[in-house]
Structure formats: C-alpha cells, structure tokens
Design a protein around this motif. Structure first.
Motif, mmCIF file in Angstrom:
data_model
loop_
_atom_site.group_PDB
_atom_site.id
_atom_site.type_symbol
_atom_site.label_atom_id
_atom_site.label_comp_id
_atom_site.label_asym_id
_atom_site.label_seq_id
_atom_site.Cartn_x
_atom_site.Cartn_y
_atom_site.Cartn_z
ATOM 1 N N GLU A 183 0.821 -1.210 0.000
ATOM 2 C CA GLU A 183 0.000 0.000 0.000
ATOM 3 C C GLU A 183 0.857 1.264 0.000
ATOM 4 N N ILE A 184 2.040 1.175 0.613
ATOM 5 C CA ILE A 184 2.968 2.324 0.555
ATOM 6 C C ILE A 184 3.329 2.615 -0.894
ATOM 7 N N ALA A 185 3.644 1.544 -1.655
ATOM 8 C CA ALA A 185 3.989 1.712 -3.072
ATOM 9 C C ALA A 185 2.814 2.295 -3.851
ATOM 10 N N THR A 186 1.598 1.854 -3.511
ATOM 11 C CA THR A 186 0.402 2.374 -4.186
ATOM 12 C C THR A 186 0.226 3.859 -3.909
ATOM 13 N N ASN A 187 0.386 4.250 -2.637
ATOM 14 C CA ASN A 187 0.234 5.674 -2.288
ATOM 15 C C ASN A 187 1.296 6.531 -2.960
ATOM 16 N N LEU A 188 2.555 6.042 -2.957
ATOM 17 C CA LEU A 188 3.639 6.800 -3.589
ATOM 18 C C LEU A 188 3.374 6.963 -5.084
ATOM 19 N N ASN A 189 2.875 5.896 -5.714
ATOM 20 C CA ASN A 189 2.561 5.970 -7.135
ATOM 21 C C ASN A 189 1.481 7.012 -7.407
ATOM 22 N N ASN A 190 0.428 6.998 -6.602
ATOM 23 C CA ASN A 190 -0.694 7.911 -6.845
ATOM 24 C C ASN A 190 -0.338 9.365 -6.546
ATOM 25 N N LEU A 191 0.646 9.567 -5.679
ATOM 26 C CA LEU A 191 1.107 10.939 -5.429
ATOM 27 C C LEU A 191 1.825 11.521 -6.651
ATOM 28 N N CYS A 192 2.147 10.653 -7.583
ATOM 29 C CA CYS A 192 2.838 11.097 -8.801
ATOM 30 C C CYS A 192 1.908 11.178 -10.009
ATOM 31 N N LEU A 193 0.611 11.169 -9.773
ATOM 32 C CA LEU A 193 -0.343 11.260 -10.872
ATOM 33 C C LEU A 193 -0.414 12.668 -11.451
ATOM 34 N N TYR A 194 -0.055 13.666 -10.655
ATOM 35 C CA TYR A 194 -0.205 15.061 -11.094
ATOM 36 C C TYR A 194 1.124 15.791 -10.928
ATOM 37 N N GLN A 195 1.166 16.976 -11.473
ATOM 38 C CA GLN A 195 2.413 17.740 -11.509
ATOM 39 C C GLN A 195 2.746 18.315 -10.143
ATOM 40 N N GLY A 196 4.057 18.429 -9.885
ATOM 41 C CA GLY A 196 4.524 19.016 -8.633
ATOM 42 C C GLY A 196 6.028 19.099 -8.643
#
Length: 422
Positions: A183-196
C-alpha cells in the motif's frame, strides 16, 4: 423401516460433511493463489477466483463465495473490464451475510473504485464514504487507508489535486506506520499522478518501483512506469519519458491491462507533441480515444445500470413469486392443520359421545336391574307376608278347633258327671 431411513441419513450426512470441508479447503487454496497473482497476473487471478466461486451454490449466502467474487471483480477491474466487474459486484451482494460488515465495506470500496473508472465520480465517492465509515467502526485502519487512497484518486480524476494530495498523504502516513509495503507503493505511485516537485515525485516512483519489483507486482510496475514517464514529461526530459513509457507498455501488454495501455497512449501523445512529432502524437491520441471509449463509455455505464436494474426487478419478482408460493403453501398447511384438527376433534367427540351413550345405557340397565331386584324383593316380601297371614289363619283355625275340642270335652265331662249323678 425407520432404522433403514436413519442409516441412509447418517451415511449421507457423513459423506456430505467431508465434501463440504474439501470444497472449503480447495476454495481457500484457490483464493490464496488468486490473491498472490492479483497484481502480477490479473488474468490468472481472475481464473482462480472464478474457480473458487464455482465451488459453492448460487442460491444461498456464502462468505467464501462472496470473497471469491470480490477478488474476481478486482482482477477484472485491473484488466480494464469495468462493465463485467460492476455487474458481478452487484451479484456479489446477495452472497454476503448482512452481519459481515467487513465484507460489505470491501464490496462498497471496490464498487466505488469501478464507478470512478466508469466516470460516475459522485456514485464512487458515495460508496467510498460508506466503506470508510464501516472500516472506521471496525477499527480497521489499513482498510481506511485504502479508502483514503481511492478517494485521492477520485479527486485527482476530478482535477482537485489539493484534495487528492490530502487524502493520499493521510493514507501514506497510516501505511508507513503499519509498514504495509504494497500500500505504501500504491500511495507513492498515486502521489505522482499530477504535476509538482518533479525530483521528489521521481524519488517516490523509484521507491514504489523497488517495492513492486520485490513483490513481483507486474500491474503496479506498469502503472509506476506510466507515472514515471508522466513526471519526466513534466520535467521536460522527453527521452527518459519515452523510455519509461515503453517499459510501462511492455508490462501492461504482457498482462493485458487495458487501462494502463490507455494511459500509455495518452502520456505518449503528450511527449510526442512536446518534441514535435505530431504524427506519432496523433496516432497515440487516436489509439487512446478508441480504447478509452471502450473502457469509459457513458452509454456502457447506462446499459450496465439498466441491466442491473432489470436483474434486480427480476430478482424482486422472483422473490415476490416465491413469497406468494410460500404464503400459499403456509395457507394450505394451515388449512390442512385446521381440517385435521377438526377431524381429530370430531373423532374425539364421536368417541366421547359413543362412550357416554354406552355408559348411559349401562347405567340404565343397572337401574332396570336394580328396580327388578327391588320388585322381586317386594314380591318376596308380599309372598312372605301372605304366608304369615295364612299361617296366622291356620293358627287361628287351629286355636278355634282346639278351643272347640276343649269345650266339647268339658261338655262331655259335665254331661258324664250329670249322668253319673242321675
């Protein structure tokens, strides 16, 4: 005869219990295999889950079957078969025991995710809220984090990046505290869905890739490389972006993940447009449009909902008919019971009346015999009295005769004395 029936029942019971235990054991093995293959090979996971579900009857609640159906729908969702997934999720509802809140929440969570994939974000958020509330009441923080993650993705799809960031960070905090690597990997991946912050997000992606490679999560790796390509695009590192996206396509193509392939087409079109290769950009955009139309058609969603509504209507109609049949059967049973009761009471009353009549006749006979005995006694007494009277008469006659004899004797004696004197 009864002993034979008991023996048959006992034998059937002894053979049924081992079969049920064997089915449950086989189902658990298949579910473990499905869970293990879920992110590495969703097609295989779908097959295992379907096999596990097929071991149980379709017309009664069963938690193991429900769990198998949820896994099956999750695998189909990963493969991009959203319509098939949502249909089976609605079917799964009837196999879940209402008392099993955890399984109900799992169903709501997955349904919310699929609805958001189909573009109905309001419905998705509504179902996600229901699942979150149940998991909170159960104290299941890991599942609450999973709901936060899904909620973050929904807000990302709505272009509400700040809200998405808040939910995803909350999910990441919970999962890091519990050391839940997947789930950590899933959260980290989803934090990269948008620009920042590109460098920061690339570090997130690298961490997620390291975890998913260790877990052999092929689907997640495809998603990771898609997002890596997106972040490289945001950072204007186009060659690296194309390289990462190609890896994403390979992972997605190998496992047949249509959603990831659709994302690959979209992000590739961005990169090709940025480097001026408009032919390739248009080609990727056309491919993305065709595939996304297949995956996320509003008409398809409406058709699915119509099919579900019709199926519910049919189920309701069937339930009503069954209820009517049950009512008729119960009414017939009640009437039969009432008729039987009347017959039993009538028979009992007839027996009572017969016995009462017989007893009454017996009493009358006894009374008649008693009266006859009294009459005979009276007759005997009258005869005895008559005999006494006759005896008295004889005695009186005898006494009179004796008195006459005595008087005659006295007369003779007196006459003799007189004759002597003379």
């Amino acid at each position: 005869m009864k002993q034979v029936l008991y023996l048959i029942f006992a034998v059937s019971l002894l053979t049924t219990i081992p079969l049920q235990a064997q089915d449950n054991k086989q189902a658990q093995t298949l579910l473990e295999q499905a869970q293990k293959a879920l992110f590495s090979n969703p097609k295989q996971a779908s097959y295992y889950a379907a096999q596990a579900a097929a071991l149980f009857p379709e017309d009664e609640p069963n938690e193991t079957r429900a769990q198998a159906m949820i896994l099956y729908c999750q695998a189909e969702q990963l493969l991009g078969n959203f319509d098939l997934s949502i249909k089976n999720l609605y079917d799964t509802q009837r196999y879940i025991n209402p008392a099993n809140k955890r399984q109900t929440a799992q169903l709501y969570s997955l349904m919310g995710r699929v609805y958001s994939k189909l573009g109905d974000y309001n419905k998705g958020i509504e179902l996600n809220d229901k699942a979150t509330s149940i998991f909170k009441s159960l104290g299941d923080s890991a599942s609450v984090a999973g709901c936060y993650n899904e909620r973050g993705v929904m807000h990302y799809l709505l272009d509400e990046f700040l809200v998405a960031e808040r939910f995803l960070q909350r999910a990441l905090t919970i999962n890091r505290a519990q050391r839940n690597l997947k789930e950590i990997a899933t959260n980290l991946n989803n934090l990269c869905l948008y620009q920042g912050d590109t460098e920061k997000k690339l570090s997130f992606i690298q961490e997620a890739i390291a975890i998913n490679k260790n877990l052999d999560a092929q689907w997640s790796l495809g998603e990771n490389y898609n997002n890596m390509g997106k972040q490289y695009y945001f950072g204007e590192q186009y060659s690296k972006a194309l390289e990462a996206l190609q890896k994403a396509y390979e992972y997605a193509h190998n496992i047949g993940a249509k959603e990831l392939i659709c994302d690959y087409y979209e992000y590739s079109s961005w990169v090709y447009a940025a480097i001026g290769d408009y032919d390739q950009a248009y080609k990727r955009l056309s491919q993305m449009y065709a595939l996304s139309k297949e995956l996320q058609s509003s008409n398809k969603l409406r058709n699915i909902e119509q099919e579900i509504s019709y199926k519910r209507y049919q189920d309701q109609k069937y339930a009503t008919e069954m209820q009517e049949q049950t009512y008729k059967i119960e009414l017939l049973k009640r009437n039969l019971w009432l008729l039987g009761s009347i017959l039993v009471l009538g028979l009992a009353f007839s027996i009572f009346l017969y016995k009462w009549y017989k007893r009454r006749k017996g009493l009358q006979l006894i009374e008649a015999r008693y009266q006859l005995e009294l009459s005979q006694r009276e007759i005997s007494e009258l005869k005895l009295h008559q005999q006494e009277l006759e005896l008295q008469n004889v005695q009186s006659a005898l006494d009179n005769s004796q008195q006459e004899v005595t008087s005659f004797a006295v007369f003779l004696r007196s006459r003799n004395e007189l004759l002597g004197k003379i």
